[in-house]
Motif scaffolding. Structure first.
Motif, PDB file in Angstrom:
ATOM      1  N   ARG A 372      14.268   8.008  10.807  1.00 34.92           N
ATOM      2  CA  ARG A 372      14.015   9.381  11.250  1.00 34.92           C
ATOM      3  C   ARG A 372      14.596   9.632  12.634  1.00 34.92           C
ATOM      4  O   ARG A 372      14.870   8.708  13.406  1.00 34.92           O
ATOM      5  N   ALA A 373      14.762  10.914  12.968  1.00 32.92           N
ATOM      6  CA  ALA A 373      15.156  11.305  14.317  1.00 32.92           C
ATOM      7  C   ALA A 373      13.973  11.131  15.264  1.00 32.92           C
ATOM      8  O   ALA A 373      12.802  11.187  14.843  1.00 32.92           O
ATOM      9  N   PRO A 374      14.230  10.935  16.552  1.00 35.14           N
ATOM     10  CA  PRO A 374      13.126  10.754  17.503  1.00 35.14           C
ATOM     11  C   PRO A 374      12.453  12.073  17.839  1.00 35.14           C
ATOM     12  O   PRO A 374      13.072  13.144  17.787  1.00 35.14           O
ATOM     13  N   GLU A 375      11.195  12.008  18.171  1.00 32.41           N
ATOM     14  CA  GLU A 375      10.560  13.137  18.826  1.00 32.41           C
ATOM     15  C   GLU A 375      11.168  13.263  20.232  1.00 32.41           C
ATOM     16  O   GLU A 375      11.712  12.300  20.779  1.00 32.41           O
ATOM     17  N   PHE A 376      11.095  14.446  20.801  1.00 33.10           N
ATOM     18  CA  PHE A 376      11.652  14.634  22.137  1.00 33.10           C
ATOM     19  C   PHE A 376      11.019  13.662  23.128  1.00 33.10           C
ATOM     20  O   PHE A 376       9.801  13.571  23.241  1.00 33.10           O
ATOM     21  N   ASN A 377      11.862  12.907  23.828  1.00 35.76           N
ATOM     22  CA  ASN A 377      11.451  11.955  24.861  1.00 35.76           C
ATOM     23  C   ASN A 377      10.518  10.866  24.326  1.00 35.76           C
ATOM     24  O   ASN A 377       9.762  10.258  25.084  1.00 35.76           O
ATOM     25  N   GLU A 378      10.617  10.588  23.063  1.00 34.82           N
ATOM     26  CA  GLU A 378       9.707   9.626  22.446  1.00 34.82           C
ATOM     27  C   GLU A 378       9.818   8.238  23.084  1.00 34.82           C
ATOM     28  O   GLU A 378       8.827   7.512  23.176  1.00 34.82           O
ATOM     29  N   HIS A 379      11.018   7.875  23.527  1.00 40.04           N
ATOM     30  CA  HIS A 379      11.243   6.523  24.027  1.00 40.04           C
ATOM     31  C   HIS A 379      11.526   6.494  25.528  1.00 40.04           C
ATOM     32  O   HIS A 379      12.008   5.495  26.047  1.00 40.04           O
ATOM     33  N   GLY A 380      11.236   7.607  26.196  1.00 38.18           N
ATOM     34  CA  GLY A 380      11.605   7.736  27.595  1.00 38.18           C
ATOM     35  C   GLY A 380      11.075   6.627  28.484  1.00 38.18           C
ATOM     36  O   GLY A 380      11.830   5.996  29.231  1.00 38.18           O
ATOM     37  N   ASP A 381       9.773   6.359  28.421  1.00 36.26           N
ATOM     38  CA  ASP A 381       9.180   5.346  29.292  1.00 36.26           C
ATOM     39  C   ASP A 381       9.767   3.964  29.020  1.00 36.26           C
ATOM     40  O   ASP A 381      10.070   3.200  29.951  1.00 36.26           O
ATOM     41  N   ASP A 382       9.961   3.647  27.749  1.00 39.01           N
ATOM     42  CA  ASP A 382      10.502   2.326  27.395  1.00 39.01           C
ATOM     43  C   ASP A 382      11.929   2.161  27.916  1.00 39.01           C
ATOM     44  O   ASP A 382      12.284   1.103  28.460  1.00 39.01           O
ATOM     45  N   ILE A 383      12.749   3.195  27.759  1.00 34.49           N
ATOM     46  CA  ILE A 383      14.131   3.110  28.214  1.00 34.49           C
ATOM     47  C   ILE A 383      14.194   2.915  29.721  1.00 34.49           C
ATOM     48  O   ILE A 383      14.959   2.089  30.239  1.00 34.49           O
ATOM     49  N   LEU A 384      13.368   3.670  30.442  1.00 33.41           N
ATOM     50  CA  LEU A 384      13.366   3.558  31.906  1.00 33.41           C
ATOM     51  C   LEU A 384      12.925   2.167  32.356  1.00 33.41           C
ATOM     52  O   LEU A 384      13.504   1.591  33.277  1.00 33.41           O
ATOM     53  N   GLN A 385      11.930   1.613  31.711  1.00 33.82           N
ATOM     54  CA  GLN A 385      11.483   0.268  32.068  1.00 33.82           C
ATOM     55  C   GLN A 385      12.551  -0.776  31.750  1.00 33.82           C
ATOM     56  O   GLN A 385      12.732  -1.747  32.493  1.00 33.82           O
ATOM     57  N   GLY A 388      14.991  -1.190  34.559  1.00 32.48           N
ATOM     58  CA  GLY A 388      14.510  -1.683  35.844  1.00 32.48           C
ATOM     59  C   GLY A 388      13.540  -0.819  36.607  1.00 32.48           C
ATOM     60  O   GLY A 388      13.138  -1.186  37.728  1.00 32.48           O
ATOM     61  N   TYR A 389      13.102   0.320  36.075  1.00 38.58           N
ATOM     62  CA  TYR A 389      12.142   1.159  36.791  1.00 38.58           C
ATOM     63  C   TYR A 389      10.721   0.665  36.514  1.00 38.58           C
ATOM     64  O   TYR A 389      10.350   0.426  35.352  1.00 38.58           O
ATOM     65  N   ASP A 390       9.917   0.534  37.582  1.00 38.49           N
ATOM     66  CA  ASP A 390       8.521   0.181  37.372  1.00 38.49           C
ATOM     67  C   ASP A 390       7.716   1.455  37.116  1.00 38.49           C
ATOM     68  O   ASP A 390       8.213   2.577  37.233  1.00 38.49           O
ATOM     69  N   TRP A 391       6.437   1.252  36.800  1.00 38.91           N
ATOM     70  CA  TRP A 391       5.636   2.408  36.391  1.00 38.91           C
ATOM     71  C   TRP A 391       5.438   3.421  37.516  1.00 38.91           C
ATOM     72  O   TRP A 391       5.455   4.631  37.280  1.00 38.91           O
ATOM     73  N   ALA A 396       6.607   8.875  39.529  1.00 32.98           N
ATOM     74  CA  ALA A 396       7.175   9.730  40.571  1.00 32.98           C
ATOM     75  C   ALA A 396       8.276  10.613  39.997  1.00 32.98           C
ATOM     76  O   ALA A 396       8.384  11.799  40.350  1.00 32.98           O
ATOM     77  N   MET A 397       9.103  10.051  39.117  1.00 36.22           N
ATOM     78  CA  MET A 397      10.171  10.850  38.514  1.00 36.22           C
ATOM     79  C   MET A 397       9.608  11.900  37.574  1.00 36.22           C
ATOM     80  O   MET A 397      10.157  13.009  37.485  1.00 36.22           O
ATOM     81  N   LYS A 398       8.516  11.596  36.905  1.00 34.38           N
ATOM     82  CA  LYS A 398       7.875  12.602  36.061  1.00 34.38           C
ATOM     83  C   LYS A 398       7.345  13.745  36.929  1.00 34.38           C
ATOM     84  O   LYS A 398       7.478  14.929  36.584  1.00 34.38           O
ATOM     85  N   ALA A 399       6.765  13.394  38.049  1.00 27.14           N
ATOM     86  CA  ALA A 399       6.180  14.426  38.913  1.00 27.14           C
ATOM     87  C   ALA A 399       7.261  15.333  39.501  1.00 27.14           C
ATOM     88  O   ALA A 399       7.025  16.537  39.703  1.00 27.14           O
TER      89      ALA A 399
END
Length: 404
Positions: A372-385, A388-391, A396-399
């Motif tokens: 299936r196609a992804p939901e919008f931003n479904e994998h965003g947190d995983d990709i960023l981690q 090399g981005y920590d939580w 902060a980037m979400k804010a």
């Protein structure tokens, strides 16, 4: 199926169908595809259902699924330095960068070839455009109905001379889907070249170029003869076995037997008119060609006497080339479609079922199974981690609105 693209990582900054459908095919064949979407609205294709442009059911956006199955999604603001830093980190981990943004937009967003290669000098950079990367219209947007269908000579190539209007394409995203297959093949060639030589390439595919290639045989004849290509006027065919005839139920039966004289006697037996095989008007190639109109009339009358199911039975053992003309629903249930897995079953993240055309290339005699196609931003947190981005940095980037 052998996942021939396994281990290949693709970064996509693209919308709609033409370019995204290319990476969807790569995903079907095993590639990992990271789709960068507008940080607020996502891919513009997501809005078609809510805007009423798309004719779809309310539970499955099948057009989005067609061109985005099997991908991972990250909503990212590319208009900010922070967003570009994120993109650069991801690009550094990828084999291919894929976009359909216009040259002026690529420059404005700082995602052109040199920009992306500052993060990854070895990345293959792929551009899908309307009219090509050079020339006066290189920076003009387009859709497949314009560049592929109308501009390439295709629409007038199927328009009957007395028709009052130009025919539309036969399907939504018709040229987009064919062009996407071209892009997918081009990417695979570029990957092979890089493996052999170490050289990354810049790949260009345009809707106009693919349209001209699709019309290539007609274009060659037009250029040789100096005559624009168009369908022959009705009644001018010299071969009654290269024609389409209406059956009793309104369905059409199509023949494409280029050697009419070879198959004529067999057809006459099948239609219950064996005497036509020895009729002096149709007795050999020359006479059959000369009286093709009369032969066609005889065939038309015979075909009109029975429905398509009867002709399927009668023509089952015919040694020539023929088919019953089918609509999309019949094509999906065609025994050959089913046997070869050309249509695949899928379901959304909520379990809603739907069906799609499968990738047209199969490896090791097994069809690829589309996801299936992804939901919008479904994998965003995983990709960023993963890059090399920590939580705390992600929060902060979400804010700040840099990521969704």
């Amino acid at each position: 199926m052998t996942d021939v693209m396994q281990g290949v990582r693709v970064l996509e900054v693209a919308e709609h169908t033409f370019v995204p459908a290319a990476s969807a095919l790569l995903a079907d064949w095993g590639a990992e595809v990271i789709k960068i979407e507008h940080v607020e609205r996502g891919d513009a294709m997501r809005g078609l259902m809510s805007s009423g442009v798309g004719i779809m059911s309310s539970d499955v956006h099948v057009l989005l699924e067609h061109s985005n199955r099997g991908k991972r999604s990250l909503g990212l603001d590319l208009s900010t330095p922070e967003g570009l830093e994120v993109l650069g980190r991801i690009a550094a981990t990828c084999d291919v960068f894929l976009t359909n943004k216009l040259p002026s937009v690529r420059t404005k967003l700082s995602i052109d070839v040199d920009d992306i290669r500052r993060s990854n000098p070895d990345i293959i950079y792929v551009r899908g455009t309307g009219q090509g990367s050079r020339g006066p219209d290189a920076d003009k947007g387009s859709y497949d109905v314009l560049s592929y269908w109308h501009r390439s000579g295709m629409a007038l190539g199927v328009k009957q001379q007395d028709a009052a209007t130009v025919p539309p394409p036969p399907a939504p995203a018709f040229g987009d889907s064919i062009g996407a297959m071209t892009i997918a093949g081009a990417i695979m060639g570029a990957l092979f070249h890089r493996e052999r030589t170490g050289e990354p390439t810049v790949v260009d595919v345009s809707l106009l170029g693919v349209g001209l290639w699709s019309m290539g045989a007609a274009l060659a004849l037009s250029l040789q003869l100096g005559i624009p290509w168009g369908p022959p006027p009705p009644g001018t065919s010299r071969n009654p076995l290269v024609a389409t005839y209406r059956a009793a139920d309104g369905t059409f039966v199509s023949f494409s037997c280029l050697q009419a004289a070879r198959y004529w006697a067999e057809v006459c037996d099948i239609i219950g008119r064996p005497e036509l095989a020895t009729d002096e008007r149709f007795a050999d190639h020359a006479s059959l060609s000369e009286h093709a109109g009369a032969a066609g009339d005889e065939l038309a009358a015979a075909i009109a006497a029975h429905d398509a199911d009867e002709w399927r039975k009668r023509l089952e053992e015919f040694s020539g080339q023929w088919t019953v003309v089918q609509d999309t629903l019949a094509a999906a249930e065609d025994p050959q479609t089913v046997a070869n897995g050309y249509v695949v079953d899928c379901e959304t993240s909520t379990g809603a079922p739907f069906r799609l055309a499968g990738a047209p290339v199969q490896y090791d005699e097994r069809p690829p199974q589309a996801r299936r196609a992804p939901e919008f931003n479904e994998h965003g947190d995983d990709i960023l981690q993963e890059v090399g981005y920590d939580w705390d940095a992600i929060v902060a980037m979400k804010a700040s609105g840099t990521v969704a």
